[in-house]
Design a protein around this motif. Structure first.
Motif, PDB file in Angstrom:
ATOM      1  N   ARG A 122       0.826  -1.197   0.000  1.00  0.00           N
ATOM      2  CA  ARG A 122       0.000   0.000   0.000  1.00  0.00           C
ATOM      3  C   ARG A 122       0.862   1.250   0.000  1.00  0.00           C
ATOM      4  N   ILE A 123       0.222   2.384  -0.069  1.00  0.00           N
ATOM      5  CA  ILE A 123       0.944   3.646  -0.035  1.00  0.00           C
ATOM      6  C   ILE A 123       0.763   4.287   1.332  1.00  0.00           C
ATOM      7  N   PRO A 124       1.757   5.041   1.785  1.00  0.00           N
ATOM      8  CA  PRO A 124       1.611   5.745   3.062  1.00  0.00           C
ATOM      9  C   PRO A 124       0.608   6.887   2.927  1.00  0.00           C
ATOM     10  N   LYS A 125      -0.338   6.933   3.845  1.00  0.00           N
ATOM     11  CA  LYS A 125      -1.404   7.932   3.743  1.00  0.00           C
ATOM     12  C   LYS A 125      -1.504   8.844   4.958  1.00  0.00           C
ATOM     13  N   ALA A 126      -0.773   8.546   6.023  1.00  0.00           N
ATOM     14  CA  ALA A 126      -0.910   9.343   7.246  1.00  0.00           C
ATOM     15  C   ALA A 126       0.464   9.625   7.824  1.00  0.00           C
ATOM     16  N   ILE A 127       0.566  10.732   8.545  1.00  0.00           N
ATOM     17  CA  ILE A 127       1.824  11.089   9.210  1.00  0.00           C
ATOM     18  C   ILE A 127       1.909  10.319  10.527  1.00  0.00           C
ATOM     19  N   GLN A 128       2.940   9.484  10.636  1.00  0.00           N
ATOM     20  CA  GLN A 128       3.131   8.692  11.844  1.00  0.00           C
ATOM     21  C   GLN A 128       3.752   9.525  12.961  1.00  0.00           C
ATOM     22  N   THR A 129       4.779  10.287  12.621  1.00  0.00           N
ATOM     23  CA  THR A 129       5.445  11.155  13.591  1.00  0.00           C
ATOM     24  C   THR A 129       6.209  12.221  12.825  1.00  0.00           C
ATOM     25  N   SER A 130       6.771  13.148  13.558  1.00  0.00           N
ATOM     26  CA  SER A 130       7.567  14.213  12.941  1.00  0.00           C
ATOM     27  C   SER A 130       8.849  14.413  13.738  1.00  0.00           C
ATOM     28  N   LEU A 131       9.876  14.873  13.041  1.00  0.00           N
ATOM     29  CA  LEU A 131      11.170  15.156  13.657  1.00  0.00           C
ATOM     30  C   LEU A 131      11.449  16.648  13.549  1.00  0.00           C
ATOM     31  N   ALA A 132      11.667  17.288  14.678  1.00  0.00           N
ATOM     32  CA  ALA A 132      12.030  18.706  14.683  1.00  0.00           C
ATOM     33  C   ALA A 132      13.520  18.811  14.405  1.00  0.00           C
ATOM     34  N   ALA A 133      13.882  18.692  13.122  1.00  0.00           N
ATOM     35  CA  ALA A 133      15.279  18.536  12.749  1.00  0.00           C
ATOM     36  C   ALA A 133      15.914  19.794  12.178  1.00  0.00           C
ATOM     37  N   SER A 134      15.142  20.850  11.950  1.00  0.00           N
ATOM     38  CA  SER A 134      15.645  22.078  11.302  1.00  0.00           C
ATOM     39  C   SER A 134      16.377  21.729  10.008  1.00  0.00           C
ATOM     40  N   ALA A 135      15.771  20.875   9.198  1.00  0.00           N
ATOM     41  CA  ALA A 135      16.444  20.274   8.048  1.00  0.00           C
ATOM     42  C   ALA A 135      16.037  20.928   6.741  1.00  0.00           C
TER      43      ALA A 135
END
Length: 445
Positions: A9-22
């Motif tokens: 399947r395809i990813p459809k939702a945000i699992q988590t986020s990284l505050a990486a200043s990237a």
């Protein structure tokens, strides 16, 4: 919907986020780590199991423009606008890790990547549009420029033969490393032999304009381009003959226009694309829209004649970069403020599948306890069971060497290219699947 969509399947939702200043993020080949480029000219390695920083690569004085991983993820290559490319060895217990070597140029470096089979070979694209193959192995030419060939029969025949016709705007190794693909500002795709450094093919993409991005599928049979006309094109790569040892034959190349199998674009807003890519099995194409008001990702289904399958939205922060996970249905997108969104496939828990006698209830019911269901277990039996459990072998390493085996999506049919494979694997590096990233303990101040 066919059976394939249930299997992958395809990813459809945000699992988590990284505050990486990237500025961007790059998965390693195993998908266990992700490298990011920060605004303070530092690259950071994140462990996706613990969602924490495990290494800090500090050595550049200007913006980091590209990051590449070696085959088994021991080495990391960072390219920067400070004219330098640095190779880092992550097996080092230091933080920052050991700087293995530094490759210096005379202008800022836009792109850099390791050879898929040998990290001693590096491909670099400079701001001037020049591309170089840097070979650190003893006995091999250290630095060789890749030049588009111009013969007298071509346009501008008065110019000297062998010059670069147009600046290169993007460049990438093929999955096996035997070929190099480059896009130019005039809408051409150039193909070079990595071993001989000679151009073996030149393809014109009609009405495309300058090629901004270029991506190859993991099987090596398909090519994806993003041009200034705001259209993503999906091509099937033709078969190329192996480089010839004959000097006259070696100077010959394929001159051919190529037509895309599918074209992808935003039919309404006609937005530009900040990132493109294939899924791990080349069944999906993704495009990160350069929308100033939304974080939008378009997903097209190649198995259904390239139809638009899904449009994903991740808030109002604009998207600047996107990459699909190397082994599973997941991806990482980077926002303008430096946050990295990790996308996954949400699953609906079906408790009845856990046990054959499990029964789902719509409302509470009174449960009648069985006669011996909650009897207290004898203490001696508990101790005996714990003793047997302690005798079992425990995997304290937790590593999985299978994640570094040869990519199953890459074709292994190398007939006629055996010499190129032997050339790439000569003087091998120390990038083996048995290495481990050591844990660094530090006291909180």
């Amino acid at each position: 919907m066919d059976a394939y969509h249930f299997a992958f399947r395809i990813p459809k939702a945000i699992q988590t986020s990284l505050a990486a200043s990237a500025f961007f993020a790059r998965f390693d080949n195993s998908g266990h780590y992700i490298a990011t480029s920060r605004s303070d000219f530092i690259a950071v390695i994140w462990d996706l199991d613990t969602m924490s920083e495990v290494r800090i690569l500090e050595g550049h004085v200007l913006k980091i423009t590209d990051i590449s991983w070696s085959r088994c993820s021991r080495y990391v290559l960072t390219a920067s606008a400070d004219w330098n490319c640095i190779v880092w060895d992550l097996v080092s217990v230091l933080n920052s890790p050991q700087r293995l070597r530094t490759i210096r140029f005379d202008v800022p470096v836009l792109r850099a990547s390791f050879h898929p089979r040998n990290s001693n070979i590096v491909l670099a694209l400079l701001e001037t549009g020049e591309a170089f193959v840097v070979d650190s192995r003893p006995g091999y030419p250290y630095r060789t420029e890749l030049c588009e060939i111009v013969y007298e029969s071509d346009e501008n025949s008065a110019e000297a033969s062998g010059r670069t016709r147009a600046p290169m705007t993007c460049i990438e190794f093929g999955p096996t490393g035997k070929l190099i693909f480059a896009g130019t500002s005039q809408g051409y795709v150039l193909v070079f032999s990595t071993r001989t450094k000679r151009m073996i093919a030149r393809h014109r993409v009609n009405n495309a304009g300058s090629i901004r991005h270029l991506k190859l599928s993991r099987c090596g049979r398909f090519l994806l381009t993003n041009s200034t006309d705001r259209v993503i094109r999906h091509f099937e790569i033709p078969a190329y003959p192996p480089p010839s040892a004959d000097s006259e034959a070696a100077s010959e190349y394929v001159e051919q226009d190529i037509e895309p199998v599918y074209k992808f674009a935003d039919p309404v807003d006609k937005v530009q694309w900040n990132g493109i890519g294939y899924s791990a099995d080349t069944e999906w194409v993704i495009g990160g829209a350069a929308d100033a008001a939304k974080h939008k990702i378009y997903v097209w289904d190649l198995s259904q004649e390239g139809i638009l399958y899904e449009t994903l939205e991740g808030g109002r922060e604009p998207l600047v970069d996107i990459q699909w996970h190397p082994t599973k249905a997941a991806m990482a997108s980077t926002t303008k403020n430096g946050t990295i969104f990790l996308w996954h496939c949400p699953t609906l828990e079906k408790w009845s599948a856990f046990a054959g006698d499990f029964e789902e209830l719509d409302e509470n019911v009174e449960y009648i306890e069985k006669e011996d269901e909650f009897d207290i277990e004898d203490e001696e039996d508990i101790i005996a069971r714990k003793m047997r459990a302690e005798e079992d072998d425990v995997d304290v390493d937790g590593s999985d060497d299978d994640r570094f085996v040869l990519d199953p999506y890459i074709e292994t049919n190398e007939k006629g290219w055996e010499e190129d494979i032997r050339w790439a694997e000569a003087c091998p590096d120390d990038d083996s699947p048995n290495w481990t990233m050591r844990i660094i303990m530090r006291d909180d101040m």
